[in-house]
Scaffold this motif. Sequence first.
Motif, PDB file in Angstrom:
ATOM      1  N   GLU A  71       0.834  -1.209   0.000  1.00 59.73           N
ATOM      2  CA  GLU A  71       0.000   0.000   0.000  1.00 59.73           C
ATOM      3  C   GLU A  71       0.866   1.255   0.000  1.00 59.73           C
ATOM      4  N   TYR A 141      -3.363   0.466   8.358  1.00 60.44           N
ATOM      5  CA  TYR A 141      -3.803   1.426   7.341  1.00 60.44           C
ATOM      6  C   TYR A 141      -2.932   2.687   7.347  1.00 60.44           C
ATOM      7  N   SER A 143      -0.850   4.695   5.789  1.00 60.89           N
ATOM      8  CA  SER A 143      -0.447   4.849   4.394  1.00 60.89           C
ATOM      9  C   SER A 143       0.497   6.037   4.210  1.00 60.89           C
ATOM     10  N   ILE A 148      -8.930   7.135   2.132  1.00 63.25           N
ATOM     11  CA  ILE A 148      -9.730   6.079   2.747  1.00 63.25           C
ATOM     12  C   ILE A 148      -9.519   4.809   1.934  1.00 63.25           C
ATOM     13  N   GLN A 149      -9.033   3.780   2.575  1.00 59.45           N
ATOM     14  CA  GLN A 149      -8.651   2.545   1.889  1.00 59.45           C
ATOM     15  C   GLN A 149      -9.823   1.561   1.855  1.00 59.45           C
ATOM     16  N   SER A 150     -10.852   1.941   1.144  1.00 58.65           N
ATOM     17  CA  SER A 150     -12.081   1.148   1.106  1.00 58.65           C
ATOM     18  C   SER A 150     -11.833  -0.263   0.603  1.00 58.65           C
ATOM     19  N   ARG A 152      -9.420  -2.105   1.091  1.00 56.33           N
ATOM     20  CA  ARG A 152      -8.750  -2.917   2.109  1.00 56.33           C
ATOM     21  C   ARG A 152      -9.574  -3.021   3.384  1.00 56.33           C
ATOM     22  N   HIS A 154     -10.956  -0.527   5.274  1.00 57.58           N
ATOM     23  CA  HIS A 154     -10.417   0.449   6.216  1.00 57.58           C
ATOM     24  C   HIS A 154     -11.253   0.528   7.492  1.00 57.58           C
ATOM     25  N   LEU A 215     -14.605   8.163   7.300  1.00 50.90           N
ATOM     26  CA  LEU A 215     -14.340   6.836   7.848  1.00 50.90           C
ATOM     27  C   LEU A 215     -15.357   6.484   8.927  1.00 50.90           C
TER      28      LEU A 215
END
Length: 234
Positions: A71, A141, A143, A148-150, A152, A154, A215
Motif C-alpha cells: 500500500e 492502514y 499509508s 480512505i482505503q475502502s 482494504r 479500512h 471513515l
Amino acid sequence: MTDFLDNKRNANTKSIFSIIKILLFFNLPNGILLFLSAGTVYWAMGWLYILIFLITNSFISIYINSDLSNERIKKHTNSKKWDHYLLILIFLFGVIVWIIAGLDHRFGWSGNIPITIQVFSTLMVIFGNVLFTWGILSNNYFSTTVRIQSERGHLVISHGPYRFLRHPGYLGVCSYTIFQCFMLGSVWALVPAAVVVVAFVIRTYLEDETLQRELTGYKEYAKNVRYRLIPEMW
C-alpha cells in the motif's frame, strides 16, 4: 519441518533485502547529503544519527504487514490532492535540514552546543523513532498518502499508541524532526525543521477532518480519544 525451514529462510531473505533497500533508498542518500555538507566523515553524531534511522527503518521494513508495505509504495488515485503538496514540502525541507546541519558542522555557525543537550536530544530522536515505529506497526492502514482505503476494508484503529493519541506517528516525526537539529549541533537547522513540523500539524488537522467525514466509526473514536497530536493540548 521442511515448511518451517523454508519459511525461516524466506524470512531471513526478506530481512536482508529489506535492510539493503533501506540502505540504498534512505540511509545512503541521507548519509551522502549529511557528510558531503559537513565535508568530513569524522562526525560521531552524524554516524549515530544514521545508525538510529537504519535500525528503525530496517525494523519497520522487516516486520511491517505485507499488505501495508504494498500500500505504501503504490500510487493511488483517491489520495487527497492537498496531501501531495504537503508531502513535497515535507520532503524538500527535510532534505534542507540535513544539508544545513552538515554545513553548520563544517563552518561552526551554531558554536558549541552542550553535550548534555545533544545527549538529551539523541534520546528524544530515539523516542520519536520508537513512537513512529509503534504507530506504523499498530496500524494496518498507515499509508504514505492520506486516503480512505475502502478496498482494504479500512477500519478505525484504537489499540497501541492510538489509545492515547489519534495521530501518534506524527508526534514521533515532529519529535525527531526538532531534536535531530540539536543532536547534530545545528540551531540553524531548526528553521527548515520548523517548516516540516508546521506541515505535519496542518496534515494532522486535514487528515483528521477527512477521517471524521469519511471513515465510519472515527467520530465515535475521536470522542473517546480527544487529542490529535499533543497530549492534554490538541
